[in-house]
Design a protein around this motif. Structure first.
Motif, PDB file in Angstrom:
ATOM      1  N   ALA A  99       0.801  -1.217   0.000  1.00  0.00           N
ATOM      2  CA  ALA A  99       0.000   0.000   0.000  1.00  0.00           C
ATOM      3  C   ALA A  99       0.833   1.265   0.000  1.00  0.00           C
ATOM      4  O   ALA A  99       1.873   1.355   0.648  1.00  0.00           O
ATOM      5  N   PRO A 150      -1.148   4.601   0.346  1.00  0.00           N
ATOM      6  CA  PRO A 150      -2.471   5.213   0.278  1.00  0.00           C
ATOM      7  C   PRO A 150      -2.428   6.733   0.306  1.00  0.00           C
ATOM      8  O   PRO A 150      -1.459   7.339   0.749  1.00  0.00           O
ATOM      9  N   LEU A 186      -8.445   6.240   2.343  1.00  0.00           N
ATOM     10  CA  LEU A 186      -8.462   6.129   3.807  1.00  0.00           C
ATOM     11  C   LEU A 186      -9.578   5.225   4.308  1.00  0.00           C
ATOM     12  O   LEU A 186      -9.421   4.547   5.328  1.00  0.00           O
ATOM     13  N   VAL A 240      -8.008   2.009   4.172  1.00  0.00           N
ATOM     14  CA  VAL A 240      -7.028   1.888   5.256  1.00  0.00           C
ATOM     15  C   VAL A 240      -7.746   1.524   6.557  1.00  0.00           C
ATOM     16  O   VAL A 240      -7.314   0.635   7.304  1.00  0.00           O
ATOM     17  N   ARG A 241      -8.872   2.195   6.793  1.00  0.00           N
ATOM     18  CA  ARG A 241      -9.627   1.876   8.012  1.00  0.00           C
ATOM     19  C   ARG A 241     -10.196   0.461   7.948  1.00  0.00           C
ATOM     20  O   ARG A 241     -10.281  -0.230   8.970  1.00  0.00           O
ATOM     21  N   LEU A 269      -8.716  -2.012   6.520  1.00  0.00           N
ATOM     22  CA  LEU A 269      -7.599  -2.919   6.809  1.00  0.00           C
ATOM     23  C   LEU A 269      -7.416  -3.095   8.318  1.00  0.00           C
ATOM     24  O   LEU A 269      -6.914  -4.121   8.787  1.00  0.00           O
ATOM     25  N   GLU A 270      -7.816  -2.080   9.061  1.00  0.00           N
ATOM     26  CA  GLU A 270      -7.764  -2.189  10.522  1.00  0.00           C
ATOM     27  C   GLU A 270      -8.685  -3.304  10.992  1.00  0.00           C
ATOM     28  O   GLU A 270      -8.416  -3.976  11.982  1.00  0.00           O
ATOM     29  N   PRO A 287      -0.933  -5.279   5.876  1.00  0.00           N
ATOM     30  CA  PRO A 287      -0.572  -4.122   5.069  1.00  0.00           C
ATOM     31  C   PRO A 287       0.942  -3.908   5.107  1.00  0.00           C
ATOM     32  O   PRO A 287       1.557  -3.969   6.156  1.00  0.00           O
ATOM     33  N   VAL A 288       1.525  -3.690   3.940  1.00  0.00           N
ATOM     34  CA  VAL A 288       2.963  -3.400   3.850  1.00  0.00           C
ATOM     35  C   VAL A 288       3.092  -2.050   3.131  1.00  0.00           C
ATOM     36  O   VAL A 288       2.645  -1.909   1.994  1.00  0.00           O
ATOM     37  N   LEU A 289       3.696  -1.100   3.801  1.00  0.00           N
ATOM     38  CA  LEU A 289       3.773   0.262   3.254  1.00  0.00           C
ATOM     39  C   LEU A 289       5.006   0.424   2.370  1.00  0.00           C
ATOM     40  O   LEU A 289       6.100  -0.027   2.705  1.00  0.00           O
TER      41      LEU A 289
END
Lengths: 518, 518
Positions: free
Chosen positions: A25, A27, A32, A35-36, A38-39, A46-48
């Motif tokens: 990701a 993002p 977002l 992203v939320r 994924l929480e 998740p890998v940034l």
């Protein structure tokens, strides 16, 4: 699981049910809501990445090594565009990747806000399908369709455009995993296998050109049996997505790069294609053909879409080959080459690379010499640059390490191409990945200089020098690596290189060696 | 000039005749014939970037500062794709850019060699026109058409696809410069100016929202006269391509970012648009409008395509404004802010920035505070991120420095976005550019955290933290800069920042300051 679910959670729950485990990701605001989500969907890691090309290249490496589909999360058209180069390679590698691009809310799109662009047009060239999610209620079925397309052999990229309002909308709960309903690889008709067997029984030189999924262990063992029975030479396509090499696997020659070399290499042999495309010149050169083997010398056993492995096994059986294949020949130990050179680096690798290593290879400085000798190493796998878009090597290594945490990953990387996605070093440090990066530092675009020389140009002219030499200033890869939190050393002779390599292989995390070539 | 000329030389000679002086290049094999042509066409300076986004961002900065068209040279579809993000911004900035993409020979294209892709599809979203060069004989007229499109107001991007065989083909000698035949900016009808003048004579609050070319000195002096005569507040569009600020120029408020802030900022004022688009929300937020000013309060004096400067001068005349505009107010000296903060950085800049500085601004950490105070600085110009594709700031600074070698360039840069195109540092070192880079290092995606907070999210959740915090590990920008040959220091308090800034400004070449914000 929550009582109510929005489109973003539905998307990720469906992806999870269909086998997604990682999301690479980078993002922005329109992502977002994902992203939320994924929480909430904790089964997807998740890998940034600090740059989108890192994410897409990592997704490619992950898909090649694991065989599982990888997710990316990218920001609108421009963020996606930054990932296109590595998706170009992933498309050539038939990697199963699902890109998720957050888009403006559907009601906001007509106002042409600053980040608005034609995402479909940007995504189409690298995508087997582009799907715009139109309704939260249909997200699960759209995602299932995407996985079906992406994960059916030989694998494809599917791009999902996910508007924020659709992601925020109410979705029915995903109760059962939707069926992925994958299309199986096509079985090669028996007549086609028999025709190949008949052809191979005739006299004359034979080449079996192997590509795609046939370059895994099972395909190669079948190929070895065919070689034993028919005397065919075994060649691999020049840029495999992933190939098993070393140990007791058969020695594969690699198809050459320049058209005249390919023509010389193949001579007048009949060429049987097993999951490889017909030999095509990488670039068009005036006076040289695009197709390097005449049609009447080409026979296809199996296309990349077919079950190539099965076809090879059937062909081996048809030829009456022994079931076990030949005993591996013990490779002759090589004399240590004098001085410091790519060959010296390769010898150190052959000596020290542990069993099961995954090599991410980019650039010809180390790529050519390594693949010539790789059969002498312990069993390993090699990923190469399938599409020629540079900046693949470091990100692909990231994806491989995440797909296969127990393996050592070695990134054999030319310096020119390393610059395109050097931000991958940060993700290596952040995730503590066991990657040993070897930068072949010759501070030039070697391939361009080679091409210029072949076309008769004088490299001493100022503009040619200015546009192909990278030595003013020389990049300091040790500093760059340290800037991203990766330990690094410089090595300028064979002995210190070997010591550095051992040091890197002993570390649990990433390590970079700037191999300063003379 | 040679007797015979190939398509590549014809292309560059035509470009030279039409005003091209610089080519920002990241060439590959299919561009080598153009690289060799650059050897011959010495009036065009080649500037190498290690990544295509550096080239396109530099071309954008060059075009914004010089007003002249910039060339880029990029490698096939994937190389071009790496440049798309900054071209997205350049498109929004109306920068005149001619991209030259080398392509496979036309006779080689059908064989789908590894680097083949749909270049038109990739290029269309950021290009006002995509022109495939089909014949060496027509190259000069095709290139003239490209310049006509690119350089006619307000400016556009044109992408040329240049197959190697066409570039190698014989072209007629370019004897005379083809006429660029530029379309002039449209003059605003007198009635429209008069209508604005009448509207402004009525009671009630007024805002003059200025954008595009009107943000240059002449437009702003006219705007100041209008303000004096009408009492209108002067606002600039939120993301100008380039704006003149400081010295005796009028103080411009900047249009806010979030929709509720814009609505508050504008109140019930009538808004007159002078080269700016109507205020649109940057992203769509549920329950908030996309269009932030009701149509009955909006009046357009001049669109970005019009001669906005002339329209402002005519409006000032119609309002009977004094010819010279108001005397500038001496800005009140600010108390030095306590501690180390963006405000402290801004105060140091206001004190030390030399006359004529060009500021490349990316990111809100320094961008917001700087633009609030910029009127207090010496005369300078500011480029902002016009399209929201991040990774613009460092490359744009490169282009500005090449366009205007006598100016000091300051890159005010957030750390998150700096990663996308950090390879620009190498080009700064290589070309010895007088660029002072200030990295606002807060090691996070601040804008994402702000958006998450606004949407009520708890930032302490692990995934949100993982995808918006960049502090594990913290990038060491001093090491990264040194890795690319740029001197650098870290500053963690106001005093050492000020000293570092002075040190950087005293250097002839590039310098980077990692401003470590608390």
């Amino acid at each position: 699981m929550t009582e109510t679910m929005n489109g973003a959670v539905a998307l990720l729950r469906t992806a999870e049910a269909l086998g997604a485990q990682v999301c690479f990701a980078n993002p922005g605001t329109t992502e977002l809501v994902l992203v939320r989500a994924l929480e909430e969907v904790t089964a997807i890691r998740p890998v940034l990445g600090l740059f989108e090309g890192v994410c897409t290249g990592a997704a490619d490496g992950y898909a090649r090594v694991s065989g599982r589909p990888a997710l990316t999360l990218l920001h609108l058209g421009p963020g996606f565009a930054n990932g296109v180069a590595n998706l170009h390679n992933a498309r050539r590698a038939h990697s199963a990747i699902i890109n998720i691009i957050g888009d403006h809310a559907t009601w906001h799109l007509p106002f042409d806000a600053p980040l608005t662009s034609d995402i479909e047009s940007l995504a189409s060239p690298v995508s087997g399908a582009v799907i715009r999610l139109n309704s939260a209620a249909h997200v699960a079925s759209d995602v299932a369709a995407a996985f079906r397309k992406a994960a059916s052999p030989p694998g494809a990229i599917v791009t999902l455009i996910a508007p924020t309002d659709v992601m925020e909308g109410s979705a029915p709960e995903v109760v059962a995993a939707p069926s992925p309903d994958l299309r199986p690889a096509a079985q090669v008709p028996e007549g086609q296998v028999a025709a190949c067997a008949q052809l191979m029984a005739k006299p004359g030189p034979l080449v079996l050109l192997i590509g795609g999924a046939a370059l895994g262990e099972r395909g190669l063992r079948a190929a070895a049996r065919i070689q034993e029975a028919s005397g065919a030479r075994l060649l691999m396509e020049p840029y495999p997505a992933i190939v098993d090499l070393g140990g007791d696997l058969p020695h594969l020659e690699r198809l050459a790069y320049f058209p005249d070399d390919v023509i010389r290499q193949l001579g007048d042999a009949k060429v049987i294609l097993a999951g490889a495309r017909e030999p095509i010149s990488y670039f068009g050169y005036e006076g040289q053909p695009s197709q390097l083997v005449h049609a009447d010398r080409l026979t296809e056993l199996a296309s990349p879409e077919d079950d190539t492995v099965l076809a090879l096994e059937q062909l081996a059986d048809k030829l009456g080959a022994a079931k076990t294949g030949p005993a591996p020949r013990a490779p002759a130990p090589a004399a240590p080459p004098p001085g410091f050179s790519p060959a010296a680096i390769v010898e150190a690798l052959i000596a020290l690379m542990p069993e099961g290593t995954i090599v991410s290879l980019e650039g010809s400085t180390l790529g050519g010499p390594f693949l010539q000798q790789a059969h002498r190493a312990r069993r390993h796998r090699v990923m190469t640059n399938t599409g020629g878009a540079i900046g693949q090597g470091l990100p692909c290594a990231v994806g491989a390490a995440i797909a296969c945490p127990e393996a050592r990953v070695i990134s054999l990387q030319s310096d020119g191409s390393a610059h395109y996605t050097l931000q991958a070093l940060w993700t290596m440090a952040r995730e503590g990945l066991p990657i040993t990066v070897i930068i072949a530092a010759n501070h030039r675009y070697g391939i361009l200089q080679t091409e210029l020389r072949r076309s008769g140009a004088d490299l001493d002219q100022p503009v040619l020098d200015r546009l192909t030499q990278l030595d003013q200033p020389r990049a300091d890869w040790v500093a760059l690596a340290q800037g991203y939190g990766v330990q690094a050393v410089r090595a300028a002779d064979a002995e210190s290189f070997r010591a550095a390599l051992q040091q890197g292989l002993d570390l649990a995390g990433p390590f970079l060696i700037q191999a300063e070539l003379p």
